[in-house]
Each structure stands twice: as C-alpha cells, then as structure tokens.
Design an enzyme around this catalytic site. Sequence first.
Site: not given
Length: 663
Positions: A143, A182, A425
């Site tokens: 992303t 993350g 996601e």
Amino acid sequence: MAVTVNPDLRKERENASFHPENVTNFLYGGPAVVKRKRELESLVLNDPDFQHEDLNFLSREQQYETQLKKSITMISKGEKLKITDAQDQLFYRSTVVGSDAPSFGVHVIMFLPTLYGQATQEQKDKWLKMAEKYAIIGTYAQTEMGHGTFLRGLETTATYDPTTQEFVINTPTITAYKWWPGALGKTANYCVLMAQLYIHGKSYGPHPFMLQIRSLQDHKPLPGVTVGDIGPKFGYNTIENGFLAVNNVRIPRENMLMKYSRVEPDGTYVKPQSTKLAYGTMVFVRATIVVQSASVLAKAVTIATRYSCVRRQSEMKPGQPEPQVLDYVTQQYKLFPYLAAAYAFWLTGQTMMSVYTKSSNKISKGDISVLPELHALSAGLKALTTWVANVGMEECRMACGGHGYSHASGLPRLYANLTAGATYEGENTVMMLQTARYLMKSYNQSLQGEKLAGSVAYLSGVQPVPAAGRTRNMLDLGVLCDAYRHRAARLVHEAAVQLRNERQAGKDQPDAWNAASVDLVKAAMAHSQYFVVKNFAERLTDSTLDSSISDVLTRLCQLHALHGLVNNSGDFLEDGYLTGTDIHQARRLINALMAKLRPDAVALVDAFDFPDGILNSVLGRYDGNVYEHLLEWAKASPLNKTDVHQSYHKYLKPFLEANRAKL
C-alpha cells in the site's frame, strides 16, 4: 479460594437446554483440539512473563514496547515448548495478544507466506531459514500513500539495469511512499516490496522484490532508505505502521521473487502462467480475516450477553424486582441476530480456510483453474463478514449502556482494532466489485450453456422466475436456502441486464461498469450471504453432529437466515418470490426463536470458550462479578496514583486563587 459466581449467571447456566462443552467441541473440531487449546491458553495466562499493566493505561510508546517484549517472549517460549503445529501456534499467539496484533504479525501472515508461495527454491535457501528463525524481521510493503486496493496504480518502480544485473528501486513521488505496512515503522529490517517492473522503458506491472531496509548491525535505515512510523491510529496502537521511501537503491536481479515470473540476465521478461498467481498472500490474509471477524464478533456478543444477564434495569411490572436486561425483547433483538451471525461466520471461516488449503494444493500442482473462484469467494466473504462484525460490535457496545463506553468493557478496544478490517487488504466495496466481476463472467458462461461448479453452480442456466402462490414453512432451512439462492440469482441476472443496458446506451465498458456498480455490489452481497446461509445449513446435516446440540444450532441458523431475509425483504418481495404473508410470518418466527434461544443465550456464548484473560472485559467476566471489578479497574487508572494531580499546582490552583481574589 473458590470464586463466587453471580447468581443470575449461575441460574442461566443451570437452565440451559444443552451442555456448552458439546458446542465448543463442534466449533473447534473435537474434544482433543479443545483440550490442547486450553492447555496452551493456561500456559500463557498463568505465566508471569506475560502479565503487564492494562494497555489502556499506557502511552502509545509504552504499548509498542510492551507488545514487542511480549511478542519476543512468546516466540522464545514457543520454541522451547516446541509449539510447531499451525493450529497450536494460533491458539498460543491469540492468547498472548488478545484483540491486539503481535509485533511480528505481518511477518508471520504476509512476509513468510509470500516467501513460501512466490520465491524460487534458491531464494528460499537464501532467506527462508533466516525469516523462520527470526534472524530477520519482514513486512509486506504494498500500500502507498496514494494507492491501496488498486495495485496497477502503484507508483514505486523497480527498473532493471542489464549492465549490472540489478534493479533500481525508487519512490518517485510523495504519493508513492509506502504507507501503512505493519511493523515497518520501527521493527522490520526487510520487506517484500511491491513495485512496478520496468525493463527497457516498458512497464510489466507490479512485482514483489526482497528489499533490506535496515542494518542488521545497528538497525539504522540503509542508504537511500527513508523509513518511520505514520503516527497514532484509531486502533492497533501496539503496532507501528510505517512509511517508506526509496531513492535509487540498487538490489541484485535475484531479489525479485521469481517463482512465477522472472527477468533473465539480459532483461528478457518471462511472464507467469497467470497474473493472479502473485495474489496468493492476499487471498490467504482475506481468508484469515473471515475467521478473525467471526472470533471478534463472538467476543463482543459474549461480553454483551453476559452483562445483559447481570445488569438489572427499570421496572417491567410495578412493584416487581428489576428484570435482567436480556429479558427485554428489544435487547434480544439487538444481540441474538449477532450471536447467530457469529456462529454463521465461524463456520464460514472454517469452510473458507478449507477451500483455500485445497485450492492452494491444486495451484501448487499447476492447476490454476481454481484461482478465479478462490479470489472472488475470499473477497466477497471478507467484505461481508467485516461489515457485519463492525456493525455488530458497535451494537453490542451500545447494548451495554454507559459502561460499554468504558475501556473496562473491552468493547472499545475490540472495535477500534478490528474495524480496520473493512479497509485493509482490500476496501470492502472494491472487494464486492471484484466478486461481482467473477459473477458476471460466470453468468455469461451459463448463458452460453457452460455448466458451472463451486459457489456459482446455482447460476447454471438460471432463469429467475417468480414462484408466487406457494404456502411456505419459513422455518424450513431448505425453503430459506432456496429463497437466498433465488434472490442471489435474480440480483446477478438484474446486474447483468443493467450492465448490458448501459453498454447499449452507448457507454464504454468502464463507464457502464461504474454506472451499474450499485447493482453489482448488491448482487455480490446477495451471493456472499447465500453462501453463508447455505454453508450453515449444510454443516447442520453433518452425521457426526451431536443430537443434543442440533436443535439449538438449528435455531441459530433459522434466526440468521430469517433476520437477513426480513432486513432485505424488498429483494425477496420485488419479483413476487416471497409474499407479504411470508415476511409477516418471518417476523413472528424471529420473535418465537428469540424466546426459545433466551434460556440458552449464556450457554451459547460460553461455548465460544473465551477465558477471561483473552476476553479482557470487566463486563464480560465469566463469574459475572462486574461491579466490584469495575471499581477495582477504575482505581488502577494512573490518574488515581495521587489524590492531587500535579496539574493542580501548575494550573488549577493559580486559576482558582486568581478567581477568588476577584470576589
């Protein structure tokens, strides 16, 4: 010392029509699995090394550090205890982290699976052992600040230089910054980077590359790498989601993951058998999100149901004791449909993971025919379950009244952490449109006489004809499945007609698709809901199902189907398939089912088998001793460490004294 159980909760358990243990065994796959689950949970919950101050009382930096220490302890102890089975690891990890994410969560569910699924044997030999042994920590950098779900729009580039046999990695604009991965902020030293592949000036689309971002000696960012934390978020603040910019960083040709596509030393591009093969990691994560959504919704319903039995409120009859809140039918109508949905999604998650595993085995043997359905099914179910879980968690919080707003309830943290599932996601509307694209293709194939299989088999030769005039038993699961199937088939048909009409009106395919997108999302939603209802009903036909729990599970399935039918009654009435009488009957049956489920409500949430240490809720405690522990929790607030806070002397005292002097 024996624990005194709240008398109302004790009575609820005594009056249940079944033993929760039987349902627990059904949900988890048998007594042996449940026994092992509890052993692992006990190991964690009784280990002082995993005890710490309530995370809600810590600063974000303290939360990050606490979680990192706990995650490292978890891995070290897991190795010593030889916890190697995948299911055992899941039980162990879930107990350690609760509703929060482990510091190495992306490493486990995205970085490692990408290496397993997309690296060549030579690449696995180079990196896999280090990754499995945590000698390196990875994340998945896909992303970007300006692009998320739309992979083809990614701006990060990997330009091949045949003279040196290297890729030159760049983030050419501010919107090309990798954003949200993350553990990228402070923890990871490697990442799988998704970048647009360029060879001799030609773009070949996004491909995965192994990129080292921090030194293995001092953890500092490597030359050309700018990396950091994106700041506080709505939830998951134990994890430092990060940003990443790369400026002319060169990596060897061998750092492109080349199991499916590759670049030869001279720059020749060898394309994959299917472009969707690279999406394996995302499909796996979406399947796990379905499982996670069920678990989180189950936790929220457990908290709200137990508390609704402990809490007594108002007078239902003058002069009578205050009734339990769950005795109010309005409270049952808030909670029981989400209790049923939690069970439905729990079973859907198991089926989704089974489909994923079987499909992965076929793909590994070269059969890629299963890819389109796998992708469409995981996308639709991910969207459906996260949407419903989001609404359900908030309904449970409000059903707990004012105390639900307190972090003591466990519900705000649960909601804040898991609401991200609707956008990470794959943003849910986009996910539904991806499912719709598969449905449109399948529908058109059916019109050509092709026989369909799997989740779209019901579209084969579909001619949605209203079936008005029947007298129906709206409790019959066959009747309910037929209704959901008819609705899904009709909405798929109508979306296809709408798409065709837009094309005939002169729009090109992209504009026609956009114009029909509301109908397409509706069709994908109906398809996904049909899958969930049908799957629930089919699981109840299992010959190994204990007869003592069949009745109560059937009621849950009936409630789930009827509640969805009533909430979407227009879809069923529109073409006359169902009548107003059918819908009226469905509403009355919902009330009757709730009355039958009321004595079993606590037993049904007990069957999820969440120990207090995992539930982390004062309101949802197994013993029901809410009020004593609510006060105890409040007293632990850091603001209560002193009777007079330091800010009194700095600000409040001068302010008050100045105002008094004016009198």
